[in-house]
Design a protein around this motif. Structure first.
Motif, mmCIF file in Angstrom:
data_model
loop_
_atom_site.group_PDB
_atom_site.id
_atom_site.type_symbol
_atom_site.label_atom_id
_atom_site.label_comp_id
_atom_site.label_asym_id
_atom_site.label_seq_id
_atom_site.Cartn_x
_atom_site.Cartn_y
_atom_site.Cartn_z
ATOM 1 N N THR A 152 1.967 7.191 30.570
ATOM 2 C CA THR A 152 2.323 6.086 31.464
ATOM 3 C C THR A 152 2.741 4.909 30.591
ATOM 4 N N SER A 153 3.978 4.426 30.776
ATOM 5 C CA SER A 153 4.495 3.384 29.899
ATOM 6 C C SER A 153 5.623 2.628 30.589
ATOM 7 N N ASP A 154 5.819 1.370 30.160
ATOM 8 C CA ASP A 154 6.990 0.635 30.655
ATOM 9 C C ASP A 154 8.234 0.968 29.840
ATOM 10 N N SER A 155 8.085 1.730 28.745
ATOM 11 C CA SER A 155 9.235 2.314 28.069
ATOM 12 C C SER A 155 9.660 3.569 28.823
ATOM 13 N N VAL A 156 10.938 3.868 28.766
ATOM 14 C CA VAL A 156 11.465 4.979 29.550
ATOM 15 C C VAL A 156 11.387 6.261 28.731
ATOM 16 N N TYR A 157 10.603 7.222 29.227
ATOM 17 C CA TYR A 157 10.522 8.555 28.643
ATOM 18 C C TYR A 157 11.165 9.538 29.623
ATOM 19 N N ASP A 158 12.037 10.392 29.104
ATOM 20 C CA ASP A 158 12.700 11.363 29.979
ATOM 21 C C ASP A 158 11.712 12.347 30.589
ATOM 22 N N ARG A 159 10.586 12.526 29.904
ATOM 23 C CA ARG A 159 9.552 13.424 30.408
ATOM 24 C C ARG A 159 8.206 12.758 30.142
ATOM 25 N N THR A 216 -0.855 31.250 9.968
ATOM 26 C CA THR A 216 0.327 30.562 10.479
ATOM 27 C C THR A 216 -0.113 29.479 11.463
ATOM 28 N N ALA A 217 0.756 28.484 11.656
ATOM 29 C CA ALA A 217 0.427 27.358 12.536
ATOM 30 C C ALA A 217 1.709 26.771 13.104
ATOM 31 N N PHE A 218 1.558 25.960 14.147
ATOM 32 C CA PHE A 218 2.723 25.275 14.703
ATOM 33 C C PHE A 218 2.286 23.962 15.328
ATOM 34 N N LYS A 219 3.264 23.093 15.564
ATOM 35 C CA LYS A 219 3.024 21.834 16.259
ATOM 36 C C LYS A 219 4.220 21.518 17.149
ATOM 37 N N ALA A 220 3.950 21.283 18.427
ATOM 38 C CA ALA A 220 4.999 20.868 19.352
ATOM 39 C C ALA A 220 5.307 19.391 19.145
ATOM 40 N N PRO A 221 6.585 18.972 19.160
ATOM 41 C CA PRO A 221 6.915 17.547 19.029
ATOM 42 C C PRO A 221 6.219 16.727 20.112
ATOM 43 N N ASN A 222 5.772 15.505 19.742
ATOM 44 C CA ASN A 222 5.138 14.635 20.728
ATOM 45 C C ASN A 222 6.206 13.875 21.515
ATOM 46 N N PHE A 223 5.767 13.088 22.486
ATOM 47 C CA PHE A 223 6.712 12.420 23.374
ATOM 48 C C PHE A 223 7.533 11.352 22.648
ATOM 49 N N ASN A 224 6.966 10.680 21.650
ATOM 50 C CA ASN A 224 7.754 9.722 20.875
ATOM 51 C C ASN A 224 8.819 10.432 20.050
#
Length: 588
Positions: free
Chosen positions: A315-322, A381-389
């Motif tokens: 929840t933010s006043d910046s615009v996130y597409d998702r 092995t490992a992975f990381k999904a990109p964060n919203f920023n």
């Protein structure tokens, strides 16, 4: 998500998601107990973590300022952090506000180095840190402490713990404030940058007659931090974690666990006391649920199967597409001993609503040798999904980013001497990371490096010398970009060498100690420009406490006694000579 065993120092639960002795687990593990925290007179979580092998920090100007934790040279967002089994951190930045989590409410910290995605999913590329809050026991055990120190630092904490054999509780409340010092080296705003935080924590549980255990825990911290910036110079923050957990033994071979949790990371930005009209609010919420079964197999084997669910919301006043996404993970782990050999195999499948399926796995083998020695080898092995920023932040995000992936190979040897009073270990690792995400200066636009490689050697030892307790560690690493125009260059803010030594001794009613810490140079740009290099440094801290009576203790700590002028983040000061005095009342 992890069974607690905070009363047994030789038991670790984070490495394998179940209680196992440190000697049994095949992962490199460090444990910090409440006794360690008080002995070192540590003032913050970063102050504790920086003592451990494989960990370095980047701090933006003192207490309460943004602090990044790098484990084994990986990104700060590659460390998965749990509080009482619940995953915490910001869904926007992907990092954890270690500086805002109150150390007075911590009973124990377990640090597992190396990839653990095969058990925990996204983010565990560099390792896992689990923080356990304080837990009561039999009887009533109150504790009150008050501290005063440099920069008008003032702290107070009350801890009420107790219970019976079947019921336990712990209630903790604290407050802290400091005027701070000028955070930036360029005197952009030549004023002191303060910090204030109030916190409360509750943990309570009950063991029923049929062996079922139920527990709830909650941590809440809120305050404000000042810094130097022409855009905003104050942040009001809230960090909170709540969870409920049930454990039930179906038999002496089957243990079932279930947990629900929520973690919140909230901030509001201000400029000169006025709320910003844009880019003001960044609130993230992580809801999670987990079920797990631990099953004994034969005489020497054990298996674990489980399911995790997580929902991130922004929840933010910046615009996130998702602003929301789910992740569901299923995992299995099998461990067995045969003779002097141990084998550990784990596999996991994560289904991310945005990025689809990802499989991770790990295998580790250990063998006991003569004279208390053991050798281990592992691959994971490992992975990381990109964060919203990473994906959507205005002016710097890139929605085409793909998940980061990693492959880590490791060899280790460890041993015990003098009946276990002396211990040592050495671990060599090589971690290959693909699609590494970073924000290189000066424009801080998100970048996805094709490949990075981090190779290293970790050494640690603890012993007693002439009545002194000595704990030391050293890490030698090469965190290297492996592709593009910066191929062969050192990853930013990662020193290639760092070392720590703690020495302590009891002298009657006195306990004295010192910490020596050193780090080599680090670069602040991906091209490793000489003018962008931060020099290496060494610091010395000393401490002493005195037991006035069985109930009263007075402690004093003097930090950076040599007055070393250094930086761990470009343009941000670190504290000079500083002191803190603490008076504690804990009736026996």
């Amino acid at each position: 998500m992890a069974e607690d065993a905070t009363t047994l120092d030789d038991i670790v639960v984070t490495a394998d998601r179940k209680a196992r002795s440190v000697d049994t687990t095949l992962a490199p593990v460090s444990i910090i107990t409440r006794q360690d925290i008080e002995q070192y007179q540590a003032t913050s979580l970063p102050d504790v973590l920086r003592r451990l092998p494989g960990i370095t920090l980047s701090n933006s100007g003192g207490a309460g300022k943004t602090t990044s934790v790098f484990m084994r040279g990986t990104n700060s967002s590659h460390v998965l952090v749990l509080v009482d089994g619940v995953k915490v951190g910001s869904a926007t930045t992907g990092s954890i506000a270690f500086e805002d989590l109150p150390l007075d409410q911590v009973e124990r910290i377990e640090v597992v180095r190396g990839p653990r995605s095969s058990l925990y999913g996204s983010e565990a590329i560099g390792g896992v840190i689990q923080i356990f809050t304080r837990k009561g026991g039999n009887g009533f055990q109150p504790e009150v402490s008050v501290s005063v120190g440099s920069h008008n630092t003032q702290k107070a904490n009350v801890n009420l713990a107790g219970g019976t054999e079947a019921t336990w509780y712990n209630l903790n409340a604290g407050t802290e404030q400091t005027d701070g010092f000028n955070a930036t080296a360029n005197n952009q705003e030549p004023d002191a940058d303060g910090y204030a935080r109030d916190s409360v924590a509750l943990r309570a549980g009950h063991r029923f007659a049929n062996g079922t255990e139920a527990e709830i825990s909650a941590v809440h911290a809120a305050g404000d931090s000042q810094f130097d910036s022409s855009f905003n110079n104050e942040t009001h923050f809230t960090q909170s974690v709540v969870s409920g957990k049930v454990t039930h033994a179906l038999s002496d071979k089957v243990l079932l666990k279930a947990q629900l949790g929520q973690a919140r990371d909230e901030s509001d930005n201000y400029l000169n006391g006025q709320p910003l009209t844009a880019f003001r609010t960044y609130n993230t919420r992580r809801n999670s649920a987990a079920v797990q079964a631990d099953v004994g197999v034969g005489e020497n084997g054990s298996a674990t199967v489980g399911l995790d669910w997580q929902n991130d919301q922004v929840t933010s006043d910046s615009v996130y597409d998702r602003t929301s996404r789910d992740n569901t993970g299923v995992f299995a782990n099998y461990q067995t001993d045969f003779g002097k050999n141990r084998v550990d195999i784990a596999a996991r499948h994560d289904d991310n609503e945005q990025f689809g399926g990802h499989n991770t796995g790990a295998v580790a083998i250990g063998r006991d040798l003569a004279n208390g020695m053991r050798v281990t080898g592992s691959y994971g092995t490992a992975f990381k999904a990109p964060n919203f920023n990473d994906l959507y932040y205005p002016f710097s995000g890139d929605p085409t980013l793909t998940p980061e992936t990693a492959q880590n190979a490791e060899l280790g040897i460890s041993g015990k001497l003098a009946g276990g009073k002396a211990q040592w270990s050495a671990n060599v690792f090589s971690n290959e990371i693909n699609n590494l995400i970073s924000y290189p200066p000066p424009d801080y636009q998100v970048s996805q490096t094709d490949k990075a490689r981090i190779q290293g050697l970790e050494l640690s030892a603890t012993t007693q010398l002439a009545g002194w307790e000595v704990n030391g560690n050293a890490t030698l690493q090469q965190p290297e970009n492996r592709s593009g125009v910066d191929a062969g260059k050192q990853l930013i803010y990662r020193p290639e060498q760092h070392a720590n030594v703690d020495i302590d001794r009891e002298l009657g009613k006195f306990r004295v100690g010192a910490t020596v810490r050193g780090e080599s140079q680090r670069y602040t740009d991906s091209a490793n420009t000489e003018s962008k290099k931060l020099a290496g440094y060494g610091t010395l801290d000393v401490r002493a406490d005195y037991r006035v009576s069985k109930d009263w203790t007075v402690g004093a700590k003097l930090g950076n006694v040599l007055g070393k002028d250094y930086q761990t983040n470009n343009g941000y000061n670190q504290d000079g000579v500083n002191g803190l005095v603490t008076v504690k009342y804990a009736p026996k």
